[in-house]
Design an enzyme around this catalytic site. Structure first.
Site, PDB file in Angstrom:
ATOM      1  N   GLU A   1      -5.337   3.281 -12.929  1.00 42.29           N
ATOM      2  CA  GLU A   1      -5.789   2.466 -11.798  1.00 42.29           C
ATOM      3  C   GLU A   1      -5.709   3.306 -10.525  1.00 42.29           C
ATOM      4  O   GLU A   1      -6.689   3.893 -10.115  1.00 42.29           O
ATOM      5  CB  GLU A   1      -4.936   1.199 -11.688  1.00 42.29           C
ATOM      6  CG  GLU A   1      -5.492   0.172 -10.723  1.00 42.29           C
ATOM      7  CD  GLU A   1      -4.887  -1.209 -10.931  1.00 42.29           C
ATOM      8  OE1 GLU A   1      -5.156  -2.066 -10.101  1.00 42.29           O
ATOM      9  OE2 GLU A   1      -4.142  -1.408 -11.921  1.00 42.29           O
TER      10      GLU A   1
ATOM     11  N   ASP B   1      -2.769  -4.832  -0.642  1.00 41.82           N
ATOM     12  CA  ASP B   1      -1.444  -4.224  -0.560  1.00 41.82           C
ATOM     13  C   ASP B   1      -1.177  -3.656   0.831  1.00 41.82           C
ATOM     14  O   ASP B   1      -0.135  -3.907   1.441  1.00 41.82           O
ATOM     15  CB  ASP B   1      -1.307  -3.120  -1.615  1.00 41.82           C
ATOM     16  CG  ASP B   1      -1.477  -3.630  -3.036  1.00 41.82           C
ATOM     17  OD1 ASP B   1      -2.482  -4.308  -3.299  1.00 41.82           O
ATOM     18  OD2 ASP B   1      -0.619  -3.356  -3.882  1.00 41.82           O
TER      19      ASP B   1
ATOM     20  N   TRP C   1      -6.897  -9.688   1.028  1.00 39.70           N
ATOM     21  CA  TRP C   1      -7.436  -8.388   0.621  1.00 39.70           C
ATOM     22  C   TRP C   1      -8.486  -7.926   1.639  1.00 39.70           C
ATOM     23  O   TRP C   1      -8.338  -6.859   2.239  1.00 39.70           O
ATOM     24  CB  TRP C   1      -8.021  -8.486  -0.788  1.00 39.70           C
ATOM     25  CG  TRP C   1      -6.988  -8.259  -1.858  1.00 39.70           C
ATOM     26  CD1 TRP C   1      -6.865  -7.160  -2.652  1.00 39.70           C
ATOM     27  CD2 TRP C   1      -5.913  -9.138  -2.239  1.00 39.70           C
ATOM     28  NE1 TRP C   1      -5.784  -7.288  -3.495  1.00 39.70           N
ATOM     29  CE2 TRP C   1      -5.183  -8.497  -3.263  1.00 39.70           C
ATOM     30  CE3 TRP C   1      -5.495 -10.401  -1.812  1.00 39.70           C
ATOM     31  CZ2 TRP C   1      -4.065  -9.070  -3.873  1.00 39.70           C
ATOM     32  CZ3 TRP C   1      -4.383 -10.976  -2.412  1.00 39.70           C
ATOM     33  CH2 TRP C   1      -3.685 -10.319  -3.430  1.00 39.70           C
TER      34      TRP C   1
ATOM     35  N   GLU D   1       6.065  -3.699  -9.141  1.00 40.35           N
ATOM     36  CA  GLU D   1       4.896  -4.566  -8.965  1.00 40.35           C
ATOM     37  C   GLU D   1       5.270  -6.025  -9.203  1.00 40.35           C
ATOM     38  O   GLU D   1       4.865  -6.911  -8.456  1.00 40.35           O
ATOM     39  CB  GLU D   1       3.803  -4.149  -9.943  1.00 40.35           C
ATOM     40  CG  GLU D   1       2.554  -5.023  -9.896  1.00 40.35           C
ATOM     41  CD  GLU D   1       1.475  -4.541 -10.836  1.00 40.35           C
ATOM     42  OE1 GLU D   1       0.304  -4.879 -10.611  1.00 40.35           O
ATOM     43  OE2 GLU D   1       1.809  -3.807 -11.804  1.00 40.35           O
TER      44      GLU D   1
END
Length: 761
Positions: free
Chosen positions: A353, A360, A422, A635
């Site tokens: 990824e 984030d 986001w 995470e």
């Protein structure tokens, strides 16, 4: 010497040479112009490059030019190489796949930007008489094989030392068997001077322990989850191979590779028979543990080292307190930033990824800007965000650069659209930089992007004035969600999105006002007012309860000031504290609520609940991973389960910085430093003691100088010492509310201990 016009061409080798070709150009300095007074090499690549002059690296950078939105911005770097030139010289270049041609994302796809590597470089040499000689990449260059036979950022690198060609980047080397190059179509208008510092070898970590696993494997523990690669010198039989596999954790005493998904994270080194030095600089790994197979003889801690690699950032903020678990948490947050700020702000550095997820950094930017000088780093990334956004009609993608637009999505996936929090990175990150550095140029450069996002979301509102349709990540990774359903949060996604839009509209209005765009300012102020009214009408019940009645919802409503009256805010604070208590002070928030919950509790007078939430050690909590030996932020709250097994979810990273956004509260509330004006031209010093913490020490290098704050409980009193740079004013607020205004120098204050918030039972 000002830069001369580009004369270079993008060149590619006539043979691929296993995806890691060498390029060379030998030349003589032109005679009759006196001594060389200055020589500058400007270079970039399709892929990653390492440039040398006469066998000497031209800079300290690695993995250049990094990953930008290549379709619109290909960054180049400039190097002063004056001291490296000789009468006859050679420019040597090593190429690798990098982000341009290597695997990206989890779809198994490569070549997203192109299927041919390339180099674009120009050396300008200025002589005493002003003459400039230019040596540029063009079709007369030569290409040949390197010792690297495989390279990929996810999968690793293979180096066969038997293929080394000593002296290949020096004058006089016999390149008679080498191939040629040809030019590629390339628009030099895409070239961009980087705003961010380069990626460098930042530190070296030696092994903490070498041991044998239950299966008989040789494992090396470096004691720290880090990002980079191994470096070593070894001697063994020609053709013998050493294999190194990397992972962040162990499971049942063996290397825990399942969280890597399809990333092989494996380097292989084939010996020449002589003494070989290996360093795989065309890949990187996120790891604490390395499994080493085939080492000739007995491996010792003196035989190898881990090279830590990240963008060359300067540390600006420090924090320490009397609670060692909290100190370790803070160190974990710092290491998480270091590992994920490798050319761009990524989500994680280890699995298949490693993307620039916008959500984030949207919430972590204030923390980042305290810990390090990230102004140039994030400004550079924001330029890519704006370029991607403009090409997508105003839509801010969920990752920047947006590799996902080239990857197939499942048919049940909705078409891409703005996503709360986001896509908010387009507004929240520039604002965090404005608050941290006070440079209006950041807002000016990103203003079109900020406005474009806010207007787009305005167009997505329902007739009720809510952002309550379309796909939303919401409170991603709510700890109460099932491991395979990270989206299944308690918080209503419409409530989360509408609250985020309210904050975004207010920030955009403020930015417009600062830049003199008063029509826009009025428009976005009106939008914020409409959203606030709609939120109150449709989401807030008569008794003050907010729809879905969970911690994230109240944290966002308080932190974003979306509630219209002091009474509603007070109710929300009380309800938030009640929910925290009812949950046994365990964390119940995901990506959306976590960065704001301790702020919301403190700002509504619930300091004890904020501290107990921070200091809880049971899972889920910030300190649970610390008690499990974590050296970076995870995470998931339970990336590793209490029995030492890895969370069964498909997404299980042990190095994600997002949940470390709590450090912003630690800096401001425990440490006591926050900006009272953009760029800390004025500062607020207001520690809020609690949680049984007896002392704290913080410092911050600001654009105006260094601030230091220390406080402690001493002889039944609270004692504070603050040091300010000359000319800076500070508003000092002591426990109990006593306020003082001071400027430059060191100042000491005392408050009665009785005014300090007690620790909960």
């Amino acid at each position: 010497m000002t830069s001369t016009p580009w004369q270079a061409a993008m060149i590619t080798p006539n043979e691929d040479f296993d995806g890691a070709p060498l390029l060379r150009k030998e030349f003589r300095l032109e005679a009759g112009h006196g001594a060389v007074v200055r020589a500058t090499l400007r270079a970039t690549a399709f892929g990653v490059y390492e440039a040398l002059i006469n066998g000497v690296p031209v800079g300290q950078d690695v993995l250049s030019p990094g990953w930008s939105s290549y379709e619109w911005r290909l960054r180049y770097r400039s190097y002063d190489v004056t001291s490296l030139l000789r009468p006859t010289s050679v420019i040597g270049v090593e190429l690798g796949n990098g982000w341009y041609r290597g695997r990206l994302a989890w779809h198994g796809m490569s070549n997203l930007y192109g299927d041919q590597l390339g180099f674009f470089g120009q050396l300008d040499i200025e002589f005493e008489d002003g003459h400039v000689q230019t040596v540029a990449s063009e079709s007369s260059w030569q290409s040949g094989p390197s010792a690297t036979t495989f390279n990929d950022l996810y999968d690793g690198q293979t180096i066969d030392a038997r293929r080394n060609q000593p002296g290949w980047a020096e004058a006089g080397f016999d390149a008679g068997t080498w191939a040629g190059v040809h030019t590629l179509e390339f628009d030099a208008g895409r070239l961009a001077k980087p705003v961010a510092p380069p990626v460098v070898r930042a530190a070296v970590v030696r092994p903490a322990e070498i041991f044998t696993s239950p299966a008989g494997k040789t494992l090396v523990d470096f004691g720290q989850n880090l990002v980079g690669w191994l470096r070593f010198t070894v001697k063994g039989e020609a053709g013998h191979s050493i294999t190194v596999r990397h992972a962040e954790v162990l499971e049942n005493g063996e290397l825990g590779v399942r969280p890597l998904r399809s990333a092989k994270a494996t380097d292989m080194f084939i010996l020449s028979g002589g003494e070989d030095s290996f360093e795989p600089t065309k890949t990187f790994h996120g790891f604490r543990y390395a499994e080493i197979s085939g080492w000739p003889g007995t491996l010792t801690a003196d035989d190898l080292e881990a090279v830590v690699v990240h963008t060359d950032l300067q540390r600006t903020g420090t924090f320490e307190c009397s609670n060692e678990l909290v100190n370790q948490l803070h160190r974990n947050i710092v290491w998480g930033l270091r590992g994920n700020f490798l050319d761009l702000p990524t989500d994680c550095p280890q699995r298949d990824e490693r993307l620039g997820w916008t959500g984030d950094i949207a919430v972590f930017a204030p923390t980042a800007a305290y810990l390090y000088d990230v102004k140039g780093f994030l400004q550079d990334w924001l330029l890519d965000l704006a370029a991607e956004q403009k090409a997508a009609g105003g839509l801010v993608p969920i990752t920047v650069p947006d590799a996902l637009k080239y990857c197939p999505q499942p048919p049940e996936f909705p078409a891409p659209e703005s996503s709360a929090l986001w896509s908010e990175a387009s507004v929240w990150v520039p604002w965090a930089l404005w608050e941290a550095y006070g440079d209006p140029g950041v807002l000016q450069n990103q203003y079109e992007s900020m406005v474009s996002h806010t207007r787009r979301v305005e167009g997505l509102l329902s007739p009720a004035g809510l952002w309550d349709s379309g796909f939303q990540f919401g409170d991603w990774l709510d700890p109460d969600a099932a491991p395979d359903q990270p989206w299944a949060a308690k918080a209503d996604t419409g409530v989360v999105a509408t609250a985020c839009l309210y904050r975004t509209a207010r920030i955009t209005a403020q930015a417009a006002g600062l830049l003199g765009r008063h029509d826009d300012e009025a428009h976005f102020e009106a939008l914020a007012a409409r959203v606030r009214a709609a939120f109150a009408k449709h989401y807030v019940a008569a008794d003050g309860t907010i729809r879905s009645d969970c911690t994230t919802i109240y944290a966002l409503a308080i932190a974003f000031d979306v509630l219209a009256t002091p009474e509603l805010r007070e109710f929300a604070g009380n309800r938030l504290a009640e929910l925290v208590r009812d949950n046994g002070y365990r964390v119940s928030t995901g990506f959306a609520g976590t960065p704001f919950i301790t702020h919301a509790l403190t700002d509504t007078g619930h300091v004890d609940e904020a501290y107990r939430l921070l200091l809880e050690e049971g899972c889920p909590s910030w300190l649970y991973p610390v008690t499990m030996g974590a050296t970076t932020v995870w995470e998931r709250w339970d990336s590793m389960l209490p029995d030492g097994t890895i969370n069964p979810g498909e997404m299980t990273s042990f190095n994600h910085y997002a949940l470390g956004a709590v450090a912003d509260w630690m800096h401001k509330s425990i440490g006591g430093i926050s900006a009272a004006a953009p760029g800390y031209s004025r500062v607020r010093i207001a520690p809020v003691p609690g949680g049984g913490i007896d002392w704290a020490s913080t410092s911050l290098e600001t654009p105006h100088g260094t601030i230091r704050v220390e406080w402690k409980h001493d002889d039944g009193a609270f004692r504070l010492e603050a040091t300010l740079p000359g000319g800076m004013e500070a508003d000092v607020v002591l426990p109990g509310g006593a306020q003082h205004t001071v400027s430059g120098g060191t100042h000491s204050f005392t408050a009665p201990a009785a005014l300090v918030v007690p620790t909960g039972a």
